[in-house]
Design a protein around this motif. Sequence first.
Motif, short mmCIF file in Angstrom:
data_model
loop_
_atom_site.label_atom_id
_atom_site.label_comp_id
_atom_site.label_asym_id
_atom_site.label_seq_id
_atom_site.Cartn_x
_atom_site.Cartn_y
_atom_site.Cartn_z
N ALA A 273 47.39 23.51 38.16
CA ALA A 273 46.93 22.13 38.07
C ALA A 273 45.41 22.05 37.92
CB ALA A 273 47.37 21.35 39.32
N CYS A 274 44.71 22.95 38.61
CA CYS A 274 43.24 22.95 38.51
C CYS A 274 42.79 23.30 37.09
CB CYS A 274 42.67 23.94 39.52
SG CYS A 274 40.87 24.04 39.53
N ILE A 275 43.49 24.22 36.46
CA ILE A 275 43.10 24.64 35.10
C ILE A 275 43.47 23.57 34.07
CG2 ILE A 275 43.52 26.36 33.31
CD1 ILE A 275 43.94 28.41 35.55
N SER A 276 44.66 22.98 34.23
CA SER A 276 45.14 22.05 33.20
C SER A 276 44.62 20.62 33.36
CB SER A 276 46.67 22.04 33.20
OG SER A 276 47.17 21.62 34.46
N LYS A 277 44.24 20.21 34.57
CA LYS A 277 43.86 18.83 34.82
C LYS A 277 42.37 18.63 35.11
CE LYS A 277 48.12 17.49 34.44
NZ LYS A 277 48.57 16.65 33.28
N ASN A 278 41.63 19.68 35.23
CA ASN A 278 40.21 19.52 35.53
C ASN A 278 39.47 18.89 34.34
OD1 ASN A 278 37.85 19.74 37.06
ND2 ASN A 278 37.37 21.77 36.20
N ARG A 279 38.61 17.92 34.65
CA ARG A 279 37.80 17.19 33.67
C ARG A 279 38.65 16.29 32.77
NH1 ARG A 279 32.91 17.28 35.93
NH2 ARG A 279 32.32 19.41 36.52
N LYS A 280 39.86 16.00 33.18
CA LYS A 280 40.67 15.05 32.42
C LYS A 280 40.34 13.62 32.87
CE LYS A 280 42.74 18.00 29.85
NZ LYS A 280 44.16 18.23 29.85
N VAL A 281 40.82 12.62 32.10
CA VAL A 281 40.44 11.21 32.32
C VAL A 281 41.60 10.48 32.97
CG1 VAL A 281 39.73 9.07 31.20
CG2 VAL A 281 38.84 11.25 30.38
N CYS A 282 41.25 9.66 33.95
CA CYS A 282 42.21 8.76 34.59
C CYS A 282 41.58 7.36 34.66
CB CYS A 282 42.57 9.25 36.00
SG CYS A 282 43.71 8.16 36.89
#
Length: 302
Positions: free
Chosen positions: A282-291
């Motif tokens: 989750a840290c690799i795939s979701k880091n710096r993503k937008v919510c």
Amino acid sequence: MSHAFKPILESPCIILREKKPNKIQKRRRIALTLTLLPRYSPPQPLFAHFHPSSSAASSPISVLQNPKTLGKGKMNLLRNAIKSRVSVLTVKPTHALPSFLRESPRRFSTESDQQQPPSPDASVDAFIDSASKGFVYGKLFGATKYTMKSDIVSLLEGCNLTPDDIKVSYNRNFFPVAMMLRFPSPGAFSNATRTIRRFDRLYRLDRVNTGDWDIVTPYNGKTVVLQGLPRSAGFEDIERFLSGCDYDSTSIQSFTSTRPGSTNVFRLTTVQFTSHIQAMNACISKNRKVCLNNQVSVRVLY
């Protein structure tokens, strides 16, 4: 006196001894000598004509009982061979061995041997070992938010540390303040102190009590903190942001905090995953993503 010995010197016996043997006598002596010499026979195996499957009549003992079955020369050879074998079997080999080799061999047994009383040096060593047992706790300063437990284990190699012996102490903003270490013995703590001294001012290791270790909550790399979520984000928005990840939806918790020296309030959310691998994924795939148009940073808590 000379007349008394004269008949003796002229006696027939003395005259016969002084005569030389003629040719006939020489031939007779040579013939007599040849008859007395043993006849030559080619060498043969002693028991070549014996076979284990043969009857008892052909055994060496029966042959000795019936001397007519063998010649005189073979009979002597057979008798000498049997005597030599009997003499070899009757020799006691222990006479030529030392006393410690004549002792009967020890057999394996499940019974415990008699315990000898411990020596004074062994009792002193046992006392020192028992006194040195027990955990020693330390607090390591200088770790960053990207420092992992494996980094500390590699740093303090030789101090017998495992990932279970390490806890990370966080502040209210989930920033690592220090790392709590549990050493198996005072000697391991001394080795760690000497290792830390090599890095000068980068790290500092202090000794703490058991209570300081117990109050720290271990996350064990299975918890993720989300920083940057908008304050208006709801539970459904968080689930949508973590779509595709294996996590426990009931473990989602949100906090509000402020940075030191600032009045801006920001939101922190912790989520617990099923394993450390899922948390790292989750840290690799979701880091710096937008919510909701806000960039979110994802970090694993140890």
